[in-house]
Design an enzyme around this catalytic site. Structure first.
Site: not given
Ligand code: GAR
Length: 206
Positions: A113, A71, A115, A20
């Site tokens: 974000n 955190r 998702h 992404n």
């Molecule tokens: C993506 O599918 C994103 O939507 C998800 O992790 C992946 C990261 O891929 N994010 C989540 O699940 C957040 N809750 P990437 O590192 O190749 O972008």
């Protein structure tokens, strides 16, 4: 680079593969998304997303969360680093860590974000796996504004894909990912453009 583009500085938080992030870099490269990635920050050292940023000439920072005592302390340092780079918006691009209210207070700008599910269905980990296990016929992805509640902020954009009878986790996740790569840069541009408001849970044109 135009004045307008120079001031649309964004920060990208990552934890892994960075596809992404790459979609954002490529969209900016095609001048579809008018923005500058001021910094890419990973909470995990050595991930592919950092290589992608470096290959594009983008400054990177590694901030391993375990190096901070709590955190809140981590989130405060993260928000301060993004502010120090002049970011007006933050993108969570596969950043696999919850952000506290402290982060949102200190950063004080929009945080987006992406998702891999049609929220509010299947928040948390492994959206594609949850969709397959539940037997839904339509899956997809969501870009939303981040609030302290997990995967629950106002929805900026969504895209749907079919779940096919022969789908495995990998084929469904890949079909969703294609839509993430299209949707996320568009949504970032939409939020940077302004002219929107939040009414209750709804993201609306101002
Ligand atoms: C993506 O599918 C994103 O939507 C998800 O992790 C992946 C990261 O891929 N994010 C989540 O699940 C957040 N809750 P990437 O590192 O190749 O972008």
């Amino acid at each position: 680079m135009s004045e307008a583009r120079a001031f649309r500085r964004i920060g990208v938080l990552v934890s892994g593969r960075g596809s992404n992030l790459q979609a954002l870099i490529d969209s900016i490269g095609r001048s579809e998304l008018q923005a500058t990635i001021a910094v890419v920050i990973s909470n995990v050292p050595g991930v592919a997303a950092l290589d992608r940023a470096a290959a594009a000439g983008i400054e990177t920072l590694v901030m391993p969360h375990r190096a901070w005592p709590s955190r809140e302390a981590y989130d405060e340092a993260l928000a301060a680093a993004l502010r120090a780079k002049g970011c007006e918006l933050v993108c969570l691009a596969g950043f696999m860590r919850r952000l506290s209210a402290r982060f949102l207070d200190v950063f004080a700008g929009p945080v987006l974000n992406v998702h891999p599910s049609l929220l509010p269905a299947f928040p948390g980990l492994d959206g594609p796996g949850q969709a397959l296990a539940h037997g839904v016929k339509v899956a997809g992805c969501t870009v939303h504004l981040v609030t302290p509640e997990l995967d629950a902020g106002p929805i900026v954009a969504q895209a749907a894909v079919p779940v096919l009878p022969a789908d495995t986790h990998d084929t469904l996740a890949a079909r969703i990912l294609v839509e993430e790569h299209r949707l996320f840069p568009w949504a970032v541009g939409r939020v940077l453009d302004g002219g929107w408001r939040i009414d209750g849970r709804r993201f609306l044109d101002a």
